[in-house]
Design a protein around this motif. Structure first.
Motif, PDB file in Angstrom:
ATOM      1  N   LEU A 156       0.848  -1.192   0.000  1.00 51.24           N
ATOM      2  CA  LEU A 156       0.000   0.000   0.000  1.00 51.24           C
ATOM      3  C   LEU A 156       0.884   1.243   0.000  1.00 51.24           C
ATOM      4  CD1 LEU A 156      -2.738  -1.005   2.599  1.00 51.24           C
ATOM      5  CD2 LEU A 156      -2.797  -1.231   0.105  1.00 51.24           C
ATOM      6  N   SER A 157       0.694   2.095  -0.994  1.00 51.71           N
ATOM      7  CA  SER A 157       1.472   3.325  -1.081  1.00 51.71           C
ATOM      8  C   SER A 157       0.998   4.326  -0.033  1.00 51.71           C
ATOM      9  CB  SER A 157       1.313   3.931  -2.482  1.00 51.71           C
ATOM     10  OG  SER A 157      -0.047   4.294  -2.706  1.00 51.71           O
ATOM     11  N   ALA A 158       1.836   5.315   0.233  1.00 51.65           N
ATOM     12  CA  ALA A 158       1.495   6.331   1.230  1.00 51.65           C
ATOM     13  C   ALA A 158       0.221   7.090   0.868  1.00 51.65           C
ATOM     14  CB  ALA A 158       2.668   7.292   1.415  1.00 51.65           C
ATOM     15  N   GLU A 191      -1.381  -6.711   6.213  1.00 50.77           N
ATOM     16  CA  GLU A 191      -0.847  -5.351   6.182  1.00 50.77           C
ATOM     17  C   GLU A 191      -1.886  -4.342   6.646  1.00 50.77           C
ATOM     18  OE1 GLU A 191       1.056  -2.136   2.978  1.00 50.77           O
ATOM     19  OE2 GLU A 191       0.766  -4.242   2.401  1.00 50.77           O
ATOM     20  N   VAL A 192      -3.131  -4.544   6.225  1.00 48.90           N
ATOM     21  CA  VAL A 192      -4.207  -3.644   6.635  1.00 48.90           C
ATOM     22  C   VAL A 192      -4.407  -3.698   8.145  1.00 48.90           C
ATOM     23  CG1 VAL A 192      -6.719  -3.372   6.558  1.00 48.90           C
ATOM     24  CG2 VAL A 192      -5.419  -3.599   4.430  1.00 48.90           C
ATOM     25  N   ALA A 250      -9.827  -0.915  12.536  1.00 51.97           N
ATOM     26  CA  ALA A 250     -10.813  -1.114  11.465  1.00 51.97           C
ATOM     27  C   ALA A 250     -11.345  -2.547  11.482  1.00 51.97           C
ATOM     28  CB  ALA A 250     -10.188  -0.804  10.107  1.00 51.97           C
ATOM     29  N   ARG A 251     -12.616  -2.683  11.202  1.00 56.19           N
ATOM     30  CA  ARG A 251     -13.242  -4.001  11.064  1.00 56.19           C
ATOM     31  C   ARG A 251     -13.076  -4.429   9.599  1.00 56.19           C
ATOM     32  NH1 ARG A 251     -18.932  -2.087  13.284  1.00 56.19           N
ATOM     33  NH2 ARG A 251     -18.273  -0.397  11.886  1.00 56.19           N
ATOM     34  N   VAL A 252     -12.306  -5.481   9.387  1.00 57.83           N
ATOM     35  CA  VAL A 252     -11.877  -5.869   8.044  1.00 57.83           C
ATOM     36  C   VAL A 252     -12.443  -7.237   7.689  1.00 57.83           C
ATOM     37  CG1 VAL A 252      -9.888  -6.291   6.543  1.00 57.83           C
ATOM     38  CG2 VAL A 252      -9.760  -4.545   8.341  1.00 57.83           C
ATOM     39  N   ARG A 253     -12.907  -7.387   6.463  1.00 59.91           N
ATOM     40  CA  ARG A 253     -13.344  -8.687   5.943  1.00 59.91           C
ATOM     41  C   ARG A 253     -12.767  -8.882   4.549  1.00 59.91           C
ATOM     42  NH1 ARG A 253     -18.156 -10.839   7.974  1.00 59.91           N
ATOM     43  NH2 ARG A 253     -17.825 -12.534   6.473  1.00 59.91           N
ATOM     44  N   ILE A 254     -12.588 -10.155   4.188  1.00 56.60           N
ATOM     45  CA  ILE A 254     -12.129 -10.534   2.848  1.00 56.60           C
ATOM     46  C   ILE A 254     -13.305 -11.095   2.073  1.00 56.60           C
ATOM     47  CG2 ILE A 254     -10.637 -12.080   1.532  1.00 56.60           C
ATOM     48  CD1 ILE A 254      -8.638 -11.982   3.814  1.00 56.60           C
ATOM     49  N   ASP A 288     -15.753  -2.023   8.103  1.00 58.78           N
ATOM     50  CA  ASP A 288     -15.185  -0.721   7.741  1.00 58.78           C
ATOM     51  C   ASP A 288     -14.397  -0.801   6.437  1.00 58.78           C
ATOM     52  OD1 ASP A 288     -16.077   0.557  10.164  1.00 58.78           O
ATOM     53  OD2 ASP A 288     -14.448  -0.483  11.201  1.00 58.78           O
ATOM     54  N   LEU A 289     -13.680  -1.904   6.277  1.00 56.84           N
ATOM     55  CA  LEU A 289     -12.789  -2.009   5.127  1.00 56.84           C
ATOM     56  C   LEU A 289     -12.937  -3.403   4.518  1.00 56.84           C
ATOM     57  CD1 LEU A 289      -9.138  -0.651   5.079  1.00 56.84           C
ATOM     58  CD2 LEU A 289      -9.926  -2.454   3.579  1.00 56.84           C
ATOM     59  N   LEU A 290     -13.353  -3.454   3.261  1.00 56.84           N
ATOM     60  CA  LEU A 290     -13.561  -4.713   2.555  1.00 56.84           C
ATOM     61  C   LEU A 290     -12.396  -4.934   1.593  1.00 56.84           C
ATOM     62  CD1 LEU A 290     -15.607  -7.043   2.073  1.00 56.84           C
ATOM     63  CD2 LEU A 290     -16.546  -5.673   0.195  1.00 56.84           C
TER      64      LEU A 290
END
Length: 737
Positions: free
Chosen positions: A413-415, A508-509, A516-520, A545-547
């Motif tokens: 992930l870039s800045a 990484e996330v 953050a609540r993350v799912r794949i 929050d982040l998919l």
């Protein structure tokens, strides 16, 4: 494939066949043609009838295809054993079998097998289920505690087994109460999916553009065969527009087929359909159980269901009264069948519409170049929706030049993308990161000697799925565990993951956004339609929050609070020599970008790329799709590639590489060389070993006017039959692996 013309060879006589007459029976086996049989005593058969006939020492089911050839003497013909109690296979279905077989250079029987895909559906359906409901018990009935529990549970009709389970008793208690008259026996007619769709229900409010498009599609229902491209930007409401055409066809009492590229992943589409029409459609896809497939196939054949939504195989169901076909996301490459009979469902759907004299709608935000070319040539009509529904704006799109913003080693992930995610999360909005690569890492190698772990059955690297603790081949499904010792240099614990998959990106996330609540969301993390629906519902309820997702997240999902989409490796699809690489990448990234900002909040899309000057990236940033299609069309036209020329791939495969090479070389020596035909190869396929079979490819290139099917038949006829190897024919190839 360009616009098809019907050229059915089916024999469909108006008269029936009498006892003693010769009749041609087509069997659902990989056979080139039909077999002659004799109509049995007391039978009266007609074209399309499903029959049971002897074949060798067994009995098989087939379809009456017409009059017998007359080449088999009467004394050698065997008799038809039975005519099955089923509606005949419709004339349009028989013509479609003929057309597909001729176009794809496939055996007729192999195509018929796609129609007769559920052999159990040909047998009489099981009896309707029986249920029991409580009745006033006779005065003479001696009441026990067990009987009382059964009568309390039987307030509504229930099967005997379910009633016994709820009451905690044996089946004999339920039977005794029924015999005594304390339970009433009810026959419960089986529910027919897709039969209750109500066209009278009020649809969603339409904008003026949508209303005009809907009126255009409705008018086509009374005009015979037509092809209309319904083109609109992502979020423009194409589904609601063609729902109006569905409603009009339902009003006429006709059957409707909707083809979706990923029916098992289309939970939101199914929910929208049920809200609009009050009942779910009949679904047809590979996730269905055998009993459901049997009842659904028969419901379609008997005309008891009105709306079918399915994957490409739904096209071959035996519709007796089809009135409208819709192909949603018509550009999607998953409409191409790559095994067995190789065909493109979108193109064969156009053929089916022409054979049936009915309208077909092709819907897409990013139409295929083939469809665009047909529109420009006047073969297809176009209806355009230029604006998002409800006043939502298209998202802002920008590229991140990874040559200038390279992330730290072993991160992806870039800045600028990290900062954008932080802003979205801080604002209480949702974000999505797209990486079209499943698993943890696409490659696993030994740090000591560089050995790459490869599938033993395919020319493919094993993909690490760390969460599941396995290495897997995504081509043949081979699974193994990671070896503790390198088999080449014997180094211990030396294997390292190279490159990111969605699982590694999730690590990484988690490190960068710990709160953050993350799912794949990927095809191998979703166990089926129910799991998909649950994940989508979680996203809608703001429980995520982040998919992080692969291409399954691009399939028409609508998340109102999703305002940021970050594409981690936008160049991924541009690698390799695929003819359609640029087109596919443009379409996929447009679809992914279209998930952002579909409601009140403005969306933005960031594409991480090492090739910001590529024509795909320039077109995405400028929003000028027409310029991209013009450039792509010019490149294909100069090269004589589809849709401005024709291609046919021949894949020679077998377990013995020497035999495969010999046949491939022989094919090359016999290849046609006149009439502007060019034959390339043979060469090892990019996947030179697939599922244990060695593969060589030849590619025939010809002008649009060349009738390539005849050329292929003559070419293979000069070679003669081959038992040691298989030669697979792919007319209009989409995959070049």
């Amino acid at each position: 494939m360009l616009f098809p013309t019907a050229n059915s060879q089916a024999q469909i006589p108006p008269a029936s066949f009498q006892p003693g007459e010769a009749v041609a029976i087509l069997l659902p086996l990989p056979l080139a043609g039909s077999y002659d049989y004799t109509v049995g005593p007391g039978q009266r058969l007609a074209a399309g009838d499903f029959v049971r006939v002897p074949l060798g020492g067994r009995t098989v089911c087939g379809v009456v295809w017409g009059a017998g050839s007359g080449l088999v003497p009467v004394e050698k013909r065997r008799a038809v054993e039975e005519c099955l109690d089923l509606p005949p296979l419709p004339e349009e279905s028989r013509k479609l079998v003929d057309w597909v077989a001729a176009y794809t250079v496939s055996p007729l029987g192999a195509v018929l097998r796609m129609v007769m895909s559920v052999p159990a559906a040909l047998d009489p359906p099981p009896a309707d289920p029986v249920a029991y409901v409580a009745a006033p018990p006779p005065a003479s009935l001696k009441m026990t505690e067990a009987r009382r529990r059964v009568l309390e549970a039987a307030g509504q009709p229930l099967p005997a087994a379910e009633l016994a389970r709820l009451a905690g008793v044996g089946a004999s208690v339920v039977k005794g109460l029924a015999d005594a008259g304390a339970l009433t026996r009810l026959v419960m007619p089986r529910r027919t999916p897709g039969a209750l769709s109500d066209w009278r229900r009020e649809g969603f409010p339409l904008s003026s553009d949508q209303a005009a498009a809907a009126a255009h599609l409705r008018a086509k229902l009374s005009g015979g065969f037509s092809v209309t491209l319904l083109e609109g930007v992502t979020g423009s409401g194409k589904t609601e527009v063609y729902f109006e055409a569905v409603a009009a066809a339902l009003e006429q009492g006709r059957q409707i087929l909707v083809l979706l590229p990923e029916i098992a992943l289309s939970a939101q589409w199914l929910a929208r359909f049920e809200r609009r029409f009050g009942a779910p459609p009949l679904e047809w896809h590979s996730e269905l159980g055998q009993a459901q497939r049997r009842s659904s196939w028969r419901a379609v054949a008997e005309g008891r269901t009105r709306v079918v939504v399915g994957a490409r195989s739904a096209l071959f169901l035996p519709y007796p009264d089809l009135g409208l076909i819709i192909v949603d996301e018509e550009h999607d490459s998953s409409f191409k069948q790559e095994e067995g009979v190789i065909y493109h469902a979108r193109d064969m759907a156009v053929v089916r519409a022409r054979l049936g004299g009915l309208p077909i709608v092709l819907a897409s935000a990013t139409p295929s170049l083939e469809t665009q070319t047909n529109v420009e040539a006047g073969r297809y009509e176009r209806v355009h929706l230029p604006l998002r529904h409800g006043g939502a704006d298209m998202p802002d799109l920008a590229v991140i030049d990874m040559r200038r913003h390279a992330p730290p080693r072993q991160t992806w992930l870039s800045a600028p993308l990290v900062a954008a995610v932080e802003e979205s999360l801080a604002a209480g909005e949702q974000a999505m990161l797209f990486l079209n690569r499943r698993g943890y890492a696409p490659l696993t190698l030994c740090r000591g000697c560089g050995l790459r772990l490869q599938c033993p059955h395919c020319t493919a690297w094993l993909v690490e799925h760390r969460h599941a603790g396995r290495l897997q081949c995504h081509h043949c499904g081979y699974i193994s565990s990671k070896p503790p010792v390198c088999p080449q240099c014997q180094a211990e614990d030396s294997f390292a993951a190279c490159g990111p998959g969605v699982e590694r990106l999730a690590e990484e996330v988690a490190a960068k956004f710990p709160d953050a609540r993350v799912r794949i969301m990927a095809s191998d993390t979703l166990s089926g339609p129910r799991a998909t629906a649950e994940l989508i519902a979680s996203m809608e309820r703001r429980e995520i929050d982040l998919l992080i997702g692969t291409q399954v997240v691009a399939k028409g999902h609508h998340f109102p609070l999703l305002t940021l989409v970050g594409v981690v490796d936008a160049d991924l699809g541009l690698a390799g020599g695929d003819l359609r690489a640029a087109e596919r990448t443009f379409q996929l990234l447009c679809q992914v970008a279209g998930r952002a900002g579909r409601a009140a909040r403005k969306g933005r899309v960031l594409l991480q790329t090492y090739q910001p000057d590529d024509k795909v990236m320039r077109a995405l940033v400028s929003g000028d799709a027409e310029e991209f299609y013009r450039a792509e069309a010019d490149d294909r036209r100069i090269a004589g590639m589809p849709p401005f020329g024709k291609l046919v791939a021949l894949i020679v495969s077998g377990p013995d590489p020497d035999q495969v090479d010999r046949v491939a070389q022989q094919l090359a020596r016999l290849a046609p060389r006149d009439g502007g035909i060019e034959v390339l190869g043979p060469a090892p396929a990019p996947l030179a070993l697939l599922r244990g079979r060695h593969r060589r490819r030849l590619l025939l290139k010809a002008s649009r006017s060349t009738k390539v099917q005849g050329v292929i038949r003559q070419w293979l006829g000069r070679l003669g039959p081959q038992s040691a190897v298989r030669i697979q024919i792919d007319v209009d190839p989409y995959s070049f692996v």
